[in-house]
Design an enzyme around this catalytic site. Structure first.
Site, PDB file in Angstrom:
ATOM      1  N   LYS A  79      -8.444   5.367  10.092  1.00  0.00           N
ATOM      2  CA  LYS A  79      -8.316   4.110  10.861  1.00  0.00           C
ATOM      3  C   LYS A  79      -6.688   4.160  11.873  1.00  0.00           C
ATOM      4  CE  LYS A  79      -8.641   1.391   7.012  1.00  0.00           C
ATOM      5  NZ  LYS A  79      -8.546   2.405   5.854  1.00  0.00           N
TER       6      LYS A  79
ATOM      7  N   ARG B  87     -10.137  -7.266   5.200  1.00  0.00           N
ATOM      8  CA  ARG B  87     -10.696  -6.561   4.029  1.00  0.00           C
ATOM      9  C   ARG B  87     -10.966  -7.280   2.811  1.00  0.00           C
ATOM     10  NH1 ARG B  87      -6.098  -1.871   2.447  1.00  0.00           N
ATOM     11  NH2 ARG B  87      -5.663  -1.280   4.801  1.00  0.00           N
TER      12      ARG B  87
ATOM     13  N   ARG C  79      -2.067  13.451   2.108  1.00  0.00           N
ATOM     14  CA  ARG C  79      -1.103  12.408   2.682  1.00  0.00           C
ATOM     15  C   ARG C  79      -0.146  12.306   1.717  1.00  0.00           C
ATOM     16  NH1 ARG C  79      -3.469   6.877   4.786  1.00  0.00           N
ATOM     17  NH2 ARG C  79      -3.275   6.084   2.775  1.00  0.00           N
TER      18      ARG C  79
ATOM     19  N   ARG D 101       3.490   8.348  -0.004  1.00  0.00           N
ATOM     20  CA  ARG D 101       3.279   6.711  -0.318  1.00  0.00           C
ATOM     21  C   ARG D 101       3.122   6.612  -1.737  1.00  0.00           C
ATOM     22  NH1 ARG D 101      -0.801   4.066   4.232  1.00  0.00           N
ATOM     23  NH2 ARG D 101      -1.457   3.190   2.296  1.00  0.00           N
TER      24      ARG D 101
ATOM     25  N   ARG E 227      -7.429   1.376  -5.303  1.00  0.00           N
ATOM     26  CA  ARG E 227      -7.497   1.041  -3.893  1.00  0.00           C
ATOM     27  C   ARG E 227      -9.127   1.386  -3.602  1.00  0.00           C
ATOM     28  NH1 ARG E 227      -3.799   4.742  -1.009  1.00  0.00           N
ATOM     29  NH2 ARG E 227      -4.301   3.859   1.052  1.00  0.00           N
TER      30      ARG E 227
HETATM   31  P1  AMP Z   1      -3.065   0.471   4.286  1.00  0.00           P
HETATM   32  O1  AMP Z   1      -1.708   1.115   4.837  1.00  0.00           O
HETATM   33  O2  AMP Z   1      -4.020  -0.279   5.231  1.00  0.00           O
HETATM   34  O3  AMP Z   1      -3.831   1.503   3.487  1.00  0.00           O
HETATM   35  O4  AMP Z   1      -2.654  -0.808   3.271  1.00  0.00           O
HETATM   36  C1  AMP Z   1      -1.876  -0.641   2.157  1.00  0.00           C
HETATM   37  C2  AMP Z   1      -1.748  -1.675   1.323  1.00  0.00           C
HETATM   38  O5  AMP Z   1      -1.190  -3.072   1.736  1.00  0.00           O
HETATM   39  C3  AMP Z   1      -3.099  -2.134   0.593  1.00  0.00           C
HETATM   40  O6  AMP Z   1      -3.458  -1.231  -0.259  1.00  0.00           O
HETATM   41  C4  AMP Z   1      -3.042  -3.389   0.386  1.00  0.00           C
HETATM   42  O7  AMP Z   1      -2.255  -3.775  -0.998  1.00  0.00           O
HETATM   43  C5  AMP Z   1      -2.072  -3.969   1.572  1.00  0.00           C
HETATM   44  N1  AMP Z   1      -2.948  -4.401   2.479  1.00  0.00           N
HETATM   45  C6  AMP Z   1      -2.880  -3.939   3.904  1.00  0.00           C
HETATM   46  N2  AMP Z   1      -3.611  -4.714   4.383  1.00  0.00           N
HETATM   47  C7  AMP Z   1      -4.306  -5.825   3.778  1.00  0.00           C
HETATM   48  C8  AMP Z   1      -5.336  -6.542   3.995  1.00  0.00           C
HETATM   49  N3  AMP Z   1      -5.937  -7.029   4.863  1.00  0.00           N
HETATM   50  N4  AMP Z   1      -5.636  -7.372   2.992  1.00  0.00           N
HETATM   51  C9  AMP Z   1      -5.220  -7.177   1.765  1.00  0.00           C
HETATM   52  N5  AMP Z   1      -4.405  -5.994   1.239  1.00  0.00           N
HETATM   53  C10 AMP Z   1      -3.787  -5.414   2.451  1.00  0.00           C
END
Ligand code: AMP
Length: 182
Positions: free
Chosen positions: A8, A83, A122, A128, A139
């Site tokens: 994404k 989400r 990654r 991360r 996740r």
């Molecule tokens: P990502 O980089 O998009 O994988 O996001 C990393 C983490 O940020 C996720 O595992 C959640 O803990 C939090 N996060 C990011 N976007 C959202 C969202 N829209 N709703 C809830 N948690 C989020």
């Protein structure tokens, strides 16, 4: 939309550049807040590192702020933002206040095996905390239980494009352009 590791962020950046629109990724904004130790970051840190979703109210607050910025006036590419169903409902309300809508939803479709391999790669590159195996399992569960229903929610409204997200970055971005008629 799509599971963690679906591409994404990569495709959102390419699309944003092609369309001249900012990419808004709540994950990036939250990671930045954690790094800077802001109140938002302090609230989100432990939840994120464990692989759980951050609360809808926090996310809706972030979305409202981003959509209200002058650089978002022509639109934004949301990356991994909606989400949960309450977030989708909240975003609809927030946009309708501004006479705006979600124009298209791109769903990046990848198998679980491919995701696990990508996140492992990654982790070795970006380091991360939430790419470690226990957080990845959490996740993926959050994705299946809370995010997958959002896809059905948008499908019922139309405008979802399913993008097979295996192949080279260029192949996938060509699929995105075709889906959007660009
Ligand atoms: P990502 O980089 O998009 O994988 O996001 C990393 C983490 O940020 C996720 O595992 C959640 O803990 C939090 N996060 C990011 N976007 C959202 C969202 N829209 N709703 C809830 N948690 C989020």
């Amino acid at each position: 939309m799509g599971p963690p590791g679906a591409g994404k962020g990569t495709q959102g950046a390419i699309l944003g550049q092609a369309m001249g629109l900012p990419k808004v990724a709540t994950g990036d904004l939250l990671r930045d807040a954690v790094k800077r130790g802001t109140p938002l970051g302090r609230e989100a840190k432990a939840v994120m590192e464990a692989g759980h979703l951050v609360g809808d109210d926090i996310i809706l607050g972030v979305m409202r702020e981003e959509v209200g910025k002058p650089e978002a006036a022509k639109g934004v590419i949301f990356d991994g933002v909606v989400r949960t169903v309450p977030q989708a409902e909240g975003l609809d309300r927030l946009l309708s206040e501004k006479n705006r809508t979600v124009d298209a939803v791109l769903f990046f479709d990848v198998s679980d095996d491919e995701i696990l391999a990508r996140l492992e790669r990654r982790r070795s590159i970006e380091g991360r905390a939430d790419d470690d195996p226990a957080a990845v399992a959490t996740r993926l569960r959050a994705y299946r239980e809370q995010t997958a229903p959002v896809l059905a929610w948008y499908e019922a409204r139309g405008g979802v494009h399913r993008i097979p997200a295996v192949g080279t970055i260029e192949e996938i971005s060509a699929r995105v352009r075709r889906a959007l008629g660009k």
